[in-house]
Design an enzyme around this catalytic site. Structure first.
Site, short mmCIF file in Angstrom:
data_model
loop_
_atom_site.label_atom_id
_atom_site.label_comp_id
_atom_site.label_asym_id
_atom_site.label_seq_id
_atom_site.Cartn_x
_atom_site.Cartn_y
_atom_site.Cartn_z
N ALA A 38 0.82 -1.21 0.00
CA ALA A 38 0.00 0.00 0.00
C ALA A 38 0.85 1.26 0.00
CB ALA A 38 -0.92 -0.01 1.22
N GLU A 64 4.55 2.68 -6.27
CA GLU A 64 5.23 2.12 -7.43
C GLU A 64 4.69 2.70 -8.74
OE1 GLU A 64 3.18 0.48 -5.50
OE2 GLU A 64 1.55 -0.12 -6.82
N ASP A 106 9.92 35.36 -33.21
CA ASP A 106 10.05 36.00 -34.52
C ASP A 106 8.89 36.97 -34.71
OD1 ASP A 106 12.24 34.60 -35.27
OD2 ASP A 106 11.10 33.01 -36.26
N ASP A 144 12.16 29.12 -37.90
CA ASP A 144 11.55 28.35 -38.98
C ASP A 144 12.55 27.86 -40.02
OD1 ASP A 144 12.08 30.87 -39.91
OD2 ASP A 144 9.97 31.41 -40.27
N ASP A 162 18.09 28.64 -38.23
CA ASP A 162 17.58 28.78 -36.87
C ASP A 162 17.89 27.55 -36.03
OD1 ASP A 162 16.42 31.28 -37.22
OD2 ASP A 162 14.61 30.42 -38.09
N ASN A 202 -0.64 7.51 1.74
CA ASN A 202 0.18 6.38 2.15
C ASN A 202 0.77 6.62 3.53
OD1 ASN A 202 -0.46 5.45 -0.31
ND2 ASN A 202 1.61 5.37 -1.13
N GLU A 255 -1.69 5.91 6.21
CA GLU A 255 -1.85 4.48 6.51
C GLU A 255 -0.67 3.97 7.34
OE1 GLU A 255 -2.38 2.74 2.57
OE2 GLU A 255 -3.72 4.43 2.14
N ASN A 268 -5.92 1.14 -0.58
CA ASN A 268 -4.90 1.52 -1.55
C ASN A 268 -5.44 1.47 -2.98
OD1 ASN A 268 -2.17 2.23 -2.08
ND2 ASN A 268 -1.96 0.21 -3.00
#
Ligand code: ATP
Length: 878
Positions: A292, A296, A338, A618, A622, A684, A687, A712
């Site tokens: 729980a 991950e 620009d 563009d 550049d 978490n 808990e 969870n």
């Protein structure tokens, strides 16, 4: 003619050894008209699309299988096994069900991320210009077929492998294929040596290479996986896409956190044993807690949020080419934009001229007047625009505007050219800032030159003309002050066509004809966007090849200038050292008459001041600045492939306002990722504190493993994901940019996780202790319920970092509201449905007990709200 048999024979001579006619014959190509549409369709159906096949996209089953590779899932499966061996069949089944549900949620997330990325790739796909049925067509590069005649321009990527048949000045950058970084000069003649290395096959242009100079035309000889790039594609695919910086930091953090949590779980296990709890129960508790508490899913959720964010941006015309760009877009503190096309509409129109000694509105230009007629003829002839299919002008918008006014005045270029064909030219380049064309004029010749006034006027007349030049330049400047782009036009008669191509020898002793003033309206939405930038702590700077006075007038119209802001020109910039330039950046808001190459220095100078830079571009020139900038921004409509490939962001509408919208979106996505992380970790932590601290207060284990896993699964999965849909905060563009290297736990996030977790754990333990003291049998169900409800309060409170939920309203994020309602419904089911009672070891609560649970879960919510209230009042910083 079947082109397949000839080319698929292994002993067929390689393409670079054949002449153009042989290549055409072998491929059934028509060098003048291209393939017919039907033939192209037939070949496409036969050979398949011109695509480098990626590693086959993972199928749903493979994606599902991947979910079971996760460490915590494996731990859970082991736990189910242990429960089964110990005879706890219902626990085993519930754990397995949770494993499956987890896998399904993971699968849905993966699938959404993958779809979003595929869709982005489709939008970013290359285009090709091919000749078909005698006309030029722009098609998706994937539809190019063998035998097509493809055109290449500077800046374009070769759509397939081409055998070049024309290549004036063409240079191709082939580093992706050959590793050679200097562009290779191409030529169309056949080569004798069949065994030449790729880099020496100078009459070929390979897919994956780009034209950096000149232009070319070639026959497509191989497409898709048959190209040289396709052959090495297998190698390139072995490299998995790199994780974004945030993902890297998070998985690093996750690993350390997991170790710490495993230690905590071992502690819980040991403490339990010491107190004489059954070893199996303690083992399961420790395992459930580990499952729980270990976040991950963090890196995966970040991917989903970035991918969904990229999709949302694409809907607003900003195409992110790399996921990390989305993560950092919100940190942009400087935009170099620009002028033409980005800040303005690039819809040029001639509005004024100075000719025959007078300033005249465009409408007043009368070709009946000899002097004016010659001026207009110069505009028409010294011009690269051409009539398109429907009679409209095609080409550079400025050239088209000049072409159009001449046509409107009865001096159409196409007609004039019959008598005065162009026989020589000095093309425009941004150093000279002018162009010259030579035309037949009876039995003599005439040259017309047009270009930037300050470079062209000094070339007019002889020494006696000097005072007049100063007067003329003052007039040009006057016109520019109205925001007009001003071009000077001049002519020179030649008795014989000069042999040299040296501009210095040809562009001198000119006769001044006049100035033309073109208007290019600012983009209407750019003004608001520039104001937004200012409010958001982002400096915007205009970069243009245009005259400083014109640039200043347009910047002023866009509200981009404050008193004291300065204009710097390219020639001034050239004289400054890097340090001087960096110092001058403080006040400079316009760079005028700059060359694209100078953009790189501008980027480096602001980066040296600590700015996080977005730079637009563009053209081919550049590319270095786009690569160097933190976020390179290319134009999708008018830009080149080279610029696009060097950029992290492509503007599908070339619009400055789109950059600003993308920055706002980037800030929103980052906020939401941070909110998600803060939410998950706070929950978490709640808990963990509950389970860890209970024994210290002499309390029994508060939650059963199954209940921990349920909390969870339900609370992390659903509401957490719905945070991705959280709209932007009200002040998102009224606060300064976040430093790009700032930790995700900065700005109070770490604190919130710490004290929020403690508060949640405390309320759970108070519930447990209180219920036990009052002799309530259902105390475990109550702890279970209080934790779930506290987490719902947490997710509702975290929606904004400053605004209270009451101000935001429950309905401003419907997916989240839905997730919260569903979670509460599931929790009620776990309390009141008899089957679930058996599975989760819960029992129905009385109305009073349920009310107590609601009451006991509100304090944490209120504390989160009070924290925001303090932040609003400035008592604590955010
Ligand atoms: P911006 O940076 O705002 O997009 P630009 O890209 O047009 O401006 P350049 O193309 O470098 O800037 O042009 C610089 C100057 O050269 C222009 O202001 C104009 O005076 C001159 N110029 C541009 N194009 C032509 C052309 N086709 N013929 C003659 N002169 C030109």
């Amino acid at each position: 003619m079947d082109d397949r048999t000839a080319s698929s024979k292994d002993d067929a001579p390689p393409w670079h050894t054949l002449g153009a006619a042989d290549v055409a014959a072998r491929l059934g190509a028509d060098l003048d008209n291209g393939l017919t549409a039907e033939e192209a369709a037939r070949r496409l159906a036969r050979d398949g699309p011109n695509e480098i096949r990626e590693k086959a996209a993972r199928g749903l089953l493979a994606m599902l299988a991947d979910q079971f590779k996760d460490f915590t899932i494996l731990v859970l499966i082991a736990a189910a096994g242990v429960a089964g061996l110990a005879g706890e069949v219902s626990d085993m089944l519930v754990i397995l069900a949770i494993v499956v549900l987890n896998a399904i949620i993971g699968l849905v997330q993966d699938y959404r991320a993958e779809r979003a990325i595929v869709e982005l790739k489709r939008l970013a796909a290359l285009k090709a210009v091919v000749l078909r049925d005698g006309r030029l067509h722009t098609i998706p590069a994937a539809e190019a077929v063998r035998g097509d005649i493809a055109l290449l321009e500077a800046g374009a990527a070769a759509p397939a492998d081409l055998r070049l048949i024309e290549a004036p000045g063409l240079k191709m950058a082939e580093a992706a294929l050959t590793g050679e970084s200097t562009p290779v000069l191409k030529q169309p003649r056949a080569l004798a040596d069949a065994a030449l290395a790729l880099g020496d096959r100078v009459n070929m242009a390979f897919k994956g290479s780009t034209a950096t100079y000149g232009h070319g035309r070639g026959v497509v000889v191989a497409t898709g996986m048959a190209t040289e790039l396709g052959r090495i594609a297998a190698l390139m695919q072995a490299i998995p896409p790199a994780p974004t910086p945030l993902q890297r930091r998070l998985s690093h953090f996750g690993r350390r956190l997991a170790l710490a949590l495993l230690a905590i779980c071992a502690l819980v296990f040991a403490l339990g044993l010491l107190r004489g709890a059954p070893p199996l129960l303690m083992l399961m508790t420790a395992v459930s807690l580990a499952v729980a508490a270990i976040p991950e899913a963090l890196p995966a959720v970040v991917t989903v949020m970035l991918a969904l964010g990229a999709q949302a941006m694409a809907r607003r015309n900003a195409l992110a080419r790399r996921l990390p760009a989305i993560e950092t877009l919100g940190s942009v503190s400087f935009i170099g934009a620009d002028k033409t096309g980005t800040l303005t509409l690039n819809q040029m129109r001639v509005v004024e001229a100075f000719v025959a000694g007078r300033r005249l509105a465009a409408a007043a230009l009368d070709a009946g007047d000899e002097t004016i007629r010659r001026f207009i003829d110069a505009l028409a002839l010294c011009n690269d625009a051409a009539a398109g299919e429907a009679g409209e002008g095609v080409g550079d918008p400025m050239e088209v505007a000049l072409w159009r006014i001449a046509a409107e005045k009865g001096r159409a270029k196409e007609r004039l050219e019959k008598d005065a064909p162009r026989i020589k030219e000095l093309p425009f380049d941004s150093d000279r800032k002018r162009m010259t064309t030579f035309h037949r004029d009876g039995d003599r010749f005439v040259a017309f030159t047009k270009g930037a006034p300050e470079t062209l006027v000094p070339l007019c007349g002889d020494d006696d003309f000097a005072p007049e030049r100063a007067r003329l330049l003052a007039i040009a400047e006057d016109m520019a002050a109205d925001g007009l782009r001003v071009l000077a036009v001049a002519a020179r008669a030649w008795d014989a066509l000069p042999a040299t191509a040296d501009p210095a020898a040809l562009e001198c002793g000119l006769t001044f004809l006049g100035f033309v003033g073109l208007q290019d309206p600012p983009r209407p939405e750019a003004k608001a966007a520039a104001a937004q930038c200012r409010a958001a702590g982002i400096t915007t700077v205009m970069i243009t090849g245009d005259h400083p006075v014109t640039a200043r007038a347009i910047a002023a119209a866009l509200g981009m200038l404050a008193p004291g802001d300065e204009v710097m020109t390219g020639p001034e910039l050239r004289l400054l050292s890097d340090a001087e330039l960096a110092a001058r950046m403080e006040r400079t808001r316009i760079f005028a008459r700059v060359d694209p190459e100078q953009k790189l220095r501008i980027v480096e100078a602001v980066q040296a001041r600590g700015a996080f830079v977005a730079m637009t571009g563009d053209g081919v020139n550049d590319a270095p600045a786009l690569l160097r900038a933190d976020i390179g921004v290319a134009m999708g409509k008018s830009g080149t492939d080279v610029a696009r490939e060097a950029s992290a962001l492509v503007l599908l509408d070339d619009n400055f306002a789109t950059i600003v919208a993308a920055i706002a979106e980037g800030r929103r996505i980052y906020d939401n990722i941070r909110k998600f992380i803060s939410y998950i970790l706070t929950c978490n932590a709640g808990e963990i504190w509950t389970i860890l601290l209970a024994p210290f207060f002499g309390l029994p284990i508060p939650l059963l493993p199954i209940q921990i896993l349920w909390i969870n699964l339900v609370t992390d999965g659903l509401p957490g994901m719905a945070l991705a849909a959280e709209p932007a905060e009200r002040d998102i563009m009224r606060r300064p940019p976040r430093p790009a290297d700032e930790s995700i736990f900065a700005r109070g996030t770490a604190w919130r996780i710490l004290w929020g977790g403690v508060a949640m754990g405390a309320m759970a333990l108070i519930t447990q202790a209180g219920a036990l003291r009052l002799g309530v049998d259902h105390w475990q169900t109550m702890v279970f319920t209080v934790l779930t409800l506290s987490q719902m309060g947490n997710v509702l409170a975290i929606r904004s970092e400053r605004d209270s939920l009451f101000r935001q309203g429950l309905f401003s994020n419907p997916p989240l509201l839905g997730a919260v309602v569903l979670t509460i419904f599931l929790q009620l089911a776990a309390i009141y449905a008899p089957t679930l009672n058996a599975l989760f070891h819960t029992s129905p609560l009385t109305a009073r007990e349920l009310a107590a649970c609601v009451a006991l879960s509100t304090p944490t919510f209120m504390m989160f709200e009070i924290e925001k209230w303090l932040a609003r009042r400035g008592v604590i910083s955010r």
